[in-house]
Each structure stands twice: as structure tokens, then as C-alpha cells.
Design a protein around this motif. Structure first.
Motif, mmCIF file in Angstrom:
data_model
loop_
_atom_site.group_PDB
_atom_site.id
_atom_site.type_symbol
_atom_site.label_atom_id
_atom_site.label_comp_id
_atom_site.label_asym_id
_atom_site.label_seq_id
_atom_site.Cartn_x
_atom_site.Cartn_y
_atom_site.Cartn_z
ATOM 1 N N ASN A 1 -66.915 -60.321 17.635
ATOM 2 C CA ASN A 1 -68.252 -59.961 18.168
ATOM 3 C C ASN A 1 -67.715 -60.429 19.947
ATOM 4 O OD1 ASN A 1 -69.157 -58.413 16.352
ATOM 5 N ND2 ASN A 1 -70.776 -60.083 16.242
ATOM 6 N N LEU A 2 -66.647 -60.616 20.339
ATOM 7 C CA LEU A 2 -65.622 -61.327 21.446
ATOM 8 C C LEU A 2 -66.305 -60.349 22.770
ATOM 9 C CD1 LEU A 2 -64.323 -63.851 22.536
ATOM 10 C CD2 LEU A 2 -62.577 -62.111 22.391
ATOM 11 N N THR A 3 -66.713 -60.835 23.847
ATOM 12 C CA THR A 3 -67.225 -60.313 24.928
ATOM 13 C C THR A 3 -65.996 -60.336 25.753
ATOM 14 O OG1 THR A 3 -69.181 -59.875 23.692
ATOM 15 C CG2 THR A 3 -68.363 -59.064 26.386
ATOM 16 N N ILE A 4 -64.756 -58.900 26.424
ATOM 17 C CA ILE A 4 -63.903 -59.287 27.478
ATOM 18 C C ILE A 4 -64.544 -58.219 28.540
ATOM 19 C CG2 ILE A 4 -62.026 -59.710 27.942
ATOM 20 C CD1 ILE A 4 -60.595 -60.148 25.111
ATOM 21 N N THR A 5 -65.064 -58.768 29.668
ATOM 22 C CA THR A 5 -65.406 -58.127 30.559
ATOM 23 C C THR A 5 -65.415 -58.652 32.117
ATOM 24 O OG1 THR A 5 -67.900 -58.818 30.505
ATOM 25 C CG2 THR A 5 -67.772 -57.810 29.313
ATOM 26 N N TYR A 6 -64.678 -57.916 32.872
ATOM 27 C CA TYR A 6 -64.996 -57.287 34.559
ATOM 28 C C TYR A 6 -64.023 -58.998 34.834
ATOM 29 C CZ TYR A 6 -68.862 -54.444 33.224
ATOM 30 O OH TYR A 6 -70.021 -53.757 33.349
ATOM 31 N N ASN A 7 -62.342 -59.059 34.039
ATOM 32 C CA ASN A 7 -61.626 -60.282 34.716
ATOM 33 C C ASN A 7 -60.400 -59.119 35.310
ATOM 34 O OD1 ASN A 7 -63.117 -62.516 32.580
ATOM 35 N ND2 ASN A 7 -62.813 -60.686 31.684
ATOM 36 N N ARG A 8 -59.977 -59.809 35.457
ATOM 37 C CA ARG A 8 -58.104 -59.869 36.539
ATOM 38 C C ARG A 8 -57.224 -60.426 35.033
ATOM 39 N NH1 ARG A 8 -55.846 -57.940 40.210
ATOM 40 N NH2 ARG A 8 -53.715 -59.196 40.552
ATOM 41 N N ILE A 9 -56.656 -59.921 34.765
ATOM 42 C CA ILE A 9 -56.041 -60.421 33.530
ATOM 43 C C ILE A 9 -54.381 -60.194 34.281
ATOM 44 C CG2 ILE A 9 -55.077 -60.399 30.740
ATOM 45 C CD1 ILE A 9 -57.969 -59.161 30.644
ATOM 46 N N GLU A 10 -53.775 -60.650 34.499
ATOM 47 C CA GLU A 10 -52.807 -60.802 35.177
ATOM 48 C C GLU A 10 -50.674 -61.216 33.805
ATOM 49 O OE1 GLU A 10 -49.764 -59.276 39.295
ATOM 50 O OE2 GLU A 10 -51.893 -60.505 38.866
#
Length: 309
Positions: free
Chosen positions: A161-170
Motif C-alpha cells: 500500500n505504497l503511495t507515490i504521488t506528484y513527484n518529479r522523478i528523473e
């Protein structure tokens, strides 16, 4: 709690006037519902790699409880302390990670920056910018997570149940041999939400093929729902190879809902979605709606052995 790169006042972390140096902060005092503010200064402050968690072998000062309600780790919001907070891995640290959560529940990382300036391409050792493992209900939100090619941006083992939201991932343009996915999620209970992220991957070496989202052995017999939605993924380099927008490896059962994503990969031999169940006894379902996939390969998707599509 208020922590910084240097102390002031009574240094009991009770306010900015009494901020505590982060290397001396006593993490066991944190309770569910608390917020730990890291000082960003007026422009930015840089912090060395940090490893916190619940395992008994972690130093007592950095040992957390498993929380039932959210604990927020973020940058300061007050003037003079609301600059950019940068956690950075560098050669002299000896670490294979920039920020590690080990065995944590309900931790939220938000409005932080994580990167690496390491230069040792010891590709046999898995490296990560953010590492998460053996927890539940953790959140990474509105962060900048940047790899120079020496490490996967978000590396997850046995989390649920991991939440990964609205990030810049580069992943910056690089020719290193080391693995460098935008995110890799493995051996957990599924049930993740990956939404609203902007992802770039500039890796061109294919010793370890780079993906935007790769999962492996993640899920369960109850077919937990994983949502991948409203993400923008771009691989701008025409020399990248064997890259996928979403790449799942079978051997676990899941329900996937994938919608409103844009995937742009300029090189040949790249795929938008690769999804198959290698183990015929483990069945997954896929709902795939309204995605835009732009590649130069002969196929946009490789999908096989699902029981519902």
C-alpha cells in the motif's frame, strides 16, 4: 520537531529558535501524527544520507515505532527555513542510498529533494536514491528525486500500500552500467497508488535495462489493486534500449488499473507496457484506459497470460 545542520538555543528541537542538529535528533520520541521539519534555510541546505527504521539492529537513536497514523517528514514552512531541503549521497558517505526507510508504517515524505553525486560505477551493488522496505502505508509526495545514473530513484522491497504521488522523478542522461529505473517495486503486498508523477529517464546503457515503473513478485492471492494513473513518462534519448513505461514480472496476482498516462520513448526497442504472468497459477487482471504511448518500436505493448483484460 525542528532539525537543521547546526543547533541553536536549547537544541531540544522544540522550535526553530531551539533547533537540533539532525545527526543528534532522537527519532524514538516521534509519535503518530507528529511532523519533523528539516531546515531549508533561506535558499537551501544539504543533508548527508539518512537511514531510519524499526529494525532492532538500527542504532537506537534512529529507531522508529510502527505508526498507526501519519508521521510527516518535510521541509520548514516558515520564512528563513523554507528553502530547499536536499538529501544527498556522495562518494565519501560510503552509502548505497540517499534516504532509507526500513520497516516503517505511515511515514510521509513530502516537499523534499533527494539526489546523488556519487561517481563510482560499481554496478554489481544495487544503489538507490530513496529505499523503502518491509512497511505499509508509506507515502512519497511532491518530492524531487534525481539520479545521475548511479541508482534507482525509488527502490522498494516488501512494502504494501505504497503511495507515490506528484513527484518529479528523473534519471539524468548517463552511460553508467549501474541499474537506474525511475522506480522498482518488488516482493511486497501490492495495493500501490502511483499517480500524477513526472518521470524522465536518460539512461542509454542496456547492461541493466532501465524502466520507468518495474514491479517483480509484488502482489498477493487477494489480487490487490495497484493504480497507475495521470503520469507523464519520457525517455528523450534516441540511444536508450530495452526500456518500458510499465514492466511487470509475473509470479504474483494483482489487479491493475492503468489510465490517463502519457509515455514517450524516442528510441527503438522500447515498449510502453510489458505485462505477463510467468507462473500460470498466478493470475492478474488489467484495466487499461485512455493512455497515450509513443515509441519507435513495432509494438507498443506486450501483454500475455492475464485472465482478464
Amino acid at each position: 520537531y525542528y532539525v537543521s545542520t547546526s543547533p541553536s538555543g536549547s537544541a531540544d528541537a522544540s522550535s526553530w529558535a531551539n533547533k537540533q542538529i539532525y545527526t543528534s535528533f532522537d527519532w524514538p520520541q516521534v509519535m503518530g501524527g507528529d511532523t519533523v521539519y528539516f531546515d531549508g534555510g533561506t535558499d537551501s541546505l544539504t543533508y548527508a544520507p539518512l537511514y531510519i527504521g524499526t529494525a532492532s539492529w538500527i542504532a537506537p537513536q534512529r529507531r522508529l515505532k510502527r505508526f498507526d497514523s501519519k508521521v510527516v517528514i518535510t521541509k520548514g514552512k516558515d520564512t528563513g527555513h523554507n528553502g530547499k531541503v536536499i538529501f544527498q549521497n556522495f562518494n565519501s558517505s560510503g552509502a548505497k542510498w540517499t534516504f532509507m526507510l526500513d520497516g516503517t508504517n505511515n511515514i510521509k515524505l513530502t516537499n523534499l529533494t533527494f539526489n546523488t553525486i556519487a561517481t563510482t560505477d560499481d554496478y554489481a551493488n544495487q544503489k538507490q536514491i530513496i529505499g523503502i522496505g518491509d512497511g505499509i502505508n508509506n507515502v512519497i509526495d511532491s518530492c524531487d528525486i534525481i539520479s545521475n545514473g548511479l541508482g534507482t530513484c525509488i527502490f522498494v522491497i516488501a512494502d504494501t500500500n505504497l503511495t507515490i504521488t506528484y513527484n518529479r522523478i528523473e534519471v539524468l542522461h548517463n552511460t553508467y552500467l549501474s541499474d537506474a529505473d525511475c522506480m522498482f517495486i518488488s516482493n511486497g503486498g501490492g495495493g500501490h497508488i502511483i499517480m500524477g508523477n513526472t518521470m524522465f529517464n536518460g539512461k542509454v546503457d542496456n547492461t541493466y535495462h532501465a524502466d520507468f515503473i518495474q514491479t517483480a513478485l509484488d502482489g498477493g492471492d487477494n489480487r490487490p489493486l495497484t493504480i497507475i494513473a495521470n503520469n507523464f513518462m519520457c525517455a528523450p534519448d534516441t540511444d536508450s534500449k530495452l526500456m518500458a513505461g510499465v514492466n511487470t514480472e509475473g509470479d504474483a496476482s494483482n489487479s491493475y488499473l492503468i489510465y490517463n498516462n502519457i509515455m514517450v520513448m524516442r528510441a527503438k526497442a522500447n515498449n510502453g507496457i510489458i505485462m505477463y504472468d510467468a507462473d500460470p497459477t498466478k493470475k492478474s487482471s488489467l484495466r487499461l484506459y485512455n493512455n497515450t504511448i509513443i515509441t519507435r518500436t513495432d509494438w507498443q505493448m506486450r501483454i500475455a497470460n492475464l485472465d482478464t483484460l
